[in-house]
Design a protein around this motif. Structure first.
Motif, short mmCIF file in Angstrom:
data_model
loop_
_atom_site.label_atom_id
_atom_site.label_comp_id
_atom_site.label_asym_id
_atom_site.label_seq_id
_atom_site.Cartn_x
_atom_site.Cartn_y
_atom_site.Cartn_z
N ASN A 90 -4.65 -0.69 -3.11
CA ASN A 90 -4.33 0.55 -2.40
C ASN A 90 -5.33 0.84 -1.29
OD1 ASN A 90 -2.14 0.99 -4.04
ND2 ASN A 90 -3.10 2.58 -5.29
N THR A 91 -6.60 0.53 -1.56
CA THR A 91 -7.66 0.77 -0.58
C THR A 91 -7.39 -0.04 0.69
OG1 THR A 91 -9.27 1.16 -2.35
CG2 THR A 91 -10.15 0.62 -0.17
N ILE A 92 -7.04 -1.30 0.53
CA ILE A 92 -6.83 -2.17 1.70
C ILE A 92 -5.49 -1.86 2.37
CG2 ILE A 92 -6.63 -4.57 2.48
CD1 ILE A 92 -8.56 -5.32 0.23
N VAL A 93 -4.46 -1.60 1.57
CA VAL A 93 -3.15 -1.25 2.14
C VAL A 93 -3.28 0.01 3.00
CG1 VAL A 93 -0.83 -0.40 1.58
CG2 VAL A 93 -1.76 -2.36 0.35
N LYS A 94 -4.02 1.01 2.50
CA LYS A 94 -4.20 2.24 3.25
C LYS A 94 -4.96 1.99 4.56
CE LYS A 94 -5.73 7.03 2.83
NZ LYS A 94 -6.29 8.07 1.93
N ALA A 95 -6.00 1.15 4.49
CA ALA A 95 -6.77 0.84 5.70
C ALA A 95 -5.90 0.14 6.74
CB ALA A 95 -7.97 -0.03 5.34
N LEU A 96 -5.03 -0.76 6.30
CA LEU A 96 -4.12 -1.46 7.22
C LEU A 96 -3.13 -0.48 7.85
CD1 LEU A 96 -3.45 -4.67 5.09
CD2 LEU A 96 -4.64 -4.61 7.30
N CYS A 97 -2.58 0.41 7.03
CA CYS A 97 -1.61 1.39 7.54
C CYS A 97 -2.27 2.36 8.52
CB CYS A 97 -0.97 2.16 6.38
SG CYS A 97 0.15 1.13 5.39
N ASN A 98 -3.52 2.72 8.25
CA ASN A 98 -4.24 3.64 9.14
C ASN A 98 -4.58 3.02 10.49
OD1 ASN A 98 -4.16 5.69 7.27
ND2 ASN A 98 -6.24 5.36 6.51
N THR A 99 -4.55 1.69 10.55
CA THR A 99 -4.84 0.99 11.81
C THR A 99 -3.56 0.39 12.41
OG1 THR A 99 -5.49 -0.97 10.52
CG2 THR A 99 -7.25 0.50 11.25
N ARG A 100 -2.43 1.01 12.08
CA ARG A 100 -1.13 0.61 12.64
C ARG A 100 -0.74 -0.81 12.29
NH1 ARG A 100 1.81 5.00 14.46
NH2 ARG A 100 0.35 6.57 15.22
N ARG A 101 -1.19 -1.27 11.13
CA ARG A 101 -0.78 -2.60 10.66
C ARG A 101 0.01 -2.46 9.35
NH1 ARG A 101 -6.11 -6.30 10.85
NH2 ARG A 101 -7.19 -4.33 10.38
N SER A 102 1.00 -1.58 9.43
CA SER A 102 1.78 -1.24 8.24
C SER A 102 2.55 -2.44 7.69
CB SER A 102 2.75 -0.10 8.55
OG SER A 102 2.06 1.01 9.06
N LYS A 103 3.03 -3.32 8.57
CA LYS A 103 3.76 -4.50 8.11
C LYS A 103 2.85 -5.40 7.27
CE LYS A 103 7.97 -4.11 9.76
NZ LYS A 103 8.43 -4.73 11.00
N MET A 104 1.59 -5.54 7.72
CA MET A 104 0.63 -6.31 6.93
C MET A 104 0.37 -5.63 5.58
SD MET A 104 -2.18 -7.58 9.74
CE MET A 104 -3.14 -8.44 8.51
N GLY A 105 0.33 -4.29 5.60
CA GLY A 105 0.17 -3.54 4.36
C GLY A 105 1.35 -3.77 3.43
N TYR A 106 2.54 -3.83 4.02
CA TYR A 106 3.75 -4.08 3.24
C TYR A 106 3.73 -5.48 2.64
CZ TYR A 106 8.71 -4.21 2.01
OH TYR A 106 9.89 -4.31 1.32
N ASN A 107 3.24 -6.46 3.42
CA ASN A 107 3.14 -7.84 2.91
C ASN A 107 2.15 -7.92 1.74
OD1 ASN A 107 4.97 -8.74 4.81
ND2 ASN A 107 3.40 -9.34 6.29
#
Length: 515
Positions: A328-345
């Protein structure tokens, strides 16, 4: 004859005890009544034994009835039976009967034992009646029962719990003046109470400062002080306590290191955090889930998401310490930096590795995709939540409601709003603000005022955002009388209106005055 009566009395008592032990309370009462109607004279000891047995088996109502029948006959309970009665009643929180027993005891110059007093003090403090407990404590010496360190600890802890910090400290000094040496439980109550109110320096002065050569402090006390100094930003003091405890033969444990690690990661002192991790391992202490998750949080906060990911894959996962919080920590950081697709992966990756996502995981991704306008993936994630039986929480409901309001789908937002109630989730001020914001933008001010009144009736207190939205909406529809009324309410609550809205309200009033 006397011998025969004594034998009969013994038989009655044995029979009564046997019936009570086997739960046959009605038979026990019948035997006692039979005994009172026989040639066997009933003594106070008989009432004491009978009531004592009922107390032991938690039959307090029956015990109370026999007590009420005993007193008019001139019999009394012993201090021991009174004390056990009070302890038993504390289990069922019967404060009224406890007070009645105490009043009766004091009239007879009988005093509860220390155990009963301490149990009673504990009950009062658990009900946030520490001020009453303090009066009881102060009267104990007068009654002939000196309080011990346990008595003081209970009341000091209770006073801190209800915010009577100064009284707690005064009581601590009173205990010291009486020559009562605090144990580590008393020290812990004092340190935690003072640290919770931000008085960490005072906690240090009264413990390590005043008693460092007289008491062997437990690890818990050291950790509480270290945590307290970290909370107020005094890492230097926290580190010096860590050094002091080691010199005094008390080695830091996992909690000590995690407290310091949490501070370093929050303050982005990442080199120091990594050094702490090494020190832990060199001391034979293995970092746990919390340790690594703090480090991941710090790296992500410092925008070093890639390093956080590599740390998780190369070091944390091989140790079996990665969990849903790590992802969750890393997914949130990715989403906060506009890398939501990477967070989804990464979301897909965690599922493949057998780590189940929770409502927080879904909330992070759904919020990100709604923010980016990708409602297809957001809905897909909601479907997945439903399939996995994960219920939406207040945060996710509010996220969806806010998105609908911002996109002008007010009626759909209302559906979400009322669905929360059906799911047993109470609306908070953030949820109300989201819907009020949408209604203000749609100029549906009558509905705004209905919600505003509903908040007050449900004891959901408006905050600064609520007042700003409501007053702004009223200005837009030129209802300046109501806007001023809400402004008055706002000021009475201790809030101030920001410059833009207050200027808009004053300008509108000036325009109205000149028209």
């Amino acid at each position: 004859m006397y011998k025969t009566l004594a034998i009969n009395r013994l038989r009655y008592r044995t029979l009564i005890s046997s019936f009570v032990t086997t739960g046959k309370f009605d038979q026990a009462i019948q035997v006692f009544v039979k005994m009172t109607n026989s040639d066997c004279r009933v003594f106070g000891i008989d009432y004491n034994q009978l009531i004592g047995v009922f107390i032991r088996y938690s039959q307090f109502s029956i015990a109370e009835n026999f007590y009420n029948a005993m007193v008019p006959q001139g019999f009394t309970l012993s201090s021991f039976t009174y004390s056990r009665f009070i302890c038993g009643l504390c289990k069922v929180h019967n404060l009224l009967l406890i007070q009645k027993l105490l009043d009766d005891m004091y009239k007879l110059s009988v005093v509860p034992d220390l155990w009963a007093y301490n149990v009673y003090l504990g009950l009062l403090c658990s009900k946030n009646l520490a001020d009453m407990a303090l009066k009881i404590l102060e009267s104990m010496s007068e009654k002939g029962r000196e309080p011990d360190v346990v008595s003081y600890t209970i009341v000091i802890s209770g006073l801190f719990r209800i915010g009577m910090c100064d009284k707690a400290v005064q009581l601590w000094h009173s205990m010291s003046k009486k020559g009562i040496t605090p144990d580590n439980k008393a020290l812990r109550a004092l340190v935690l109470g003072l640290c919770d109110t931000g008085k960490v320096e005072l906690a240090y002065e009264l413990t390590l400062g005043a008693m460092k050569n007289r008491i062997n402090f437990s690890l818990t006390i050291y950790n509480a002080l270290i945590n307290g100094f970290c909370q107020v930003g005094r890492i230097d003091k926290a580190q010096s306590i860590k050094t002091f405890m080691k010199k005094n033969g008390c080695e830091p444990d996992l909690v000590t290191y995690n407290v310091l690690l949490n501070y370093c990661c929050n303050e982005l002192m990442l080199d120091e955090a990594l050094k702490l991790m090494k020190n832990m391992e060199n001391s034979g202490i293995e970092p746990d889930h919390y340790s690594y998750n703090q480090l991941l949080k710090g790296l992500c906060k410092a925008h070093r998401v890639d390093k956080a990911y590599m740390l998780m894959i190369n070091e944390i996962e091989p140790k079996g310490l990665s969990d849903v919080v790590s992802y969750n920590t890393i997914v949130k950081a990715l989403c906060n930096t506009r890398r939501s697709k990477m967070g989804y992966n990464l979301f897909g990756e965690m599922i493949q590795k057998g780590i189940l996502p929770d409502v927080v995981t879904f909330t992070i991704l759904i919020e990100a995709f709604l923010r980016e306008g990708n409602s297809v993936l957001a809905n897909k994630l909601l479907d997945q939540m439903n399939q996995k039986g994960i219920l939406l929480d207040r945060v996710l409901y509010t996220t969806i409601l806010d998105h609908m309001c911002k996109n002008g789908n007010i009626d759909m937002a209302y559906n979400v709003f009322y669905d929360m109630v059906e799911q047993g989730i109470a609306h908070d001020v953030v949820c109300y603000n989201a819907l009020i914001n949408g209604l203000c933008k749609a100029s549906r001010i009558s509905e705004v005022m209905r919600l505003y009144e509903e908040m007050q009736s449900k004891n959901c207190h408006a905050d600064e955002v609520t007042f700003k939205l409501v007053i702004g909406g009223l200005i837009r529809v030129k209802d300046l009388t109501m806007a001023c009324s809400v402004w008055d309410h706002m000021m009475n609550r201790g809030f101030t209106l920001d410059k833009d809205v207050s200027d808009a309200l004053l300008n509108a009033m000036l325009l109205k005055g000149t028209s």
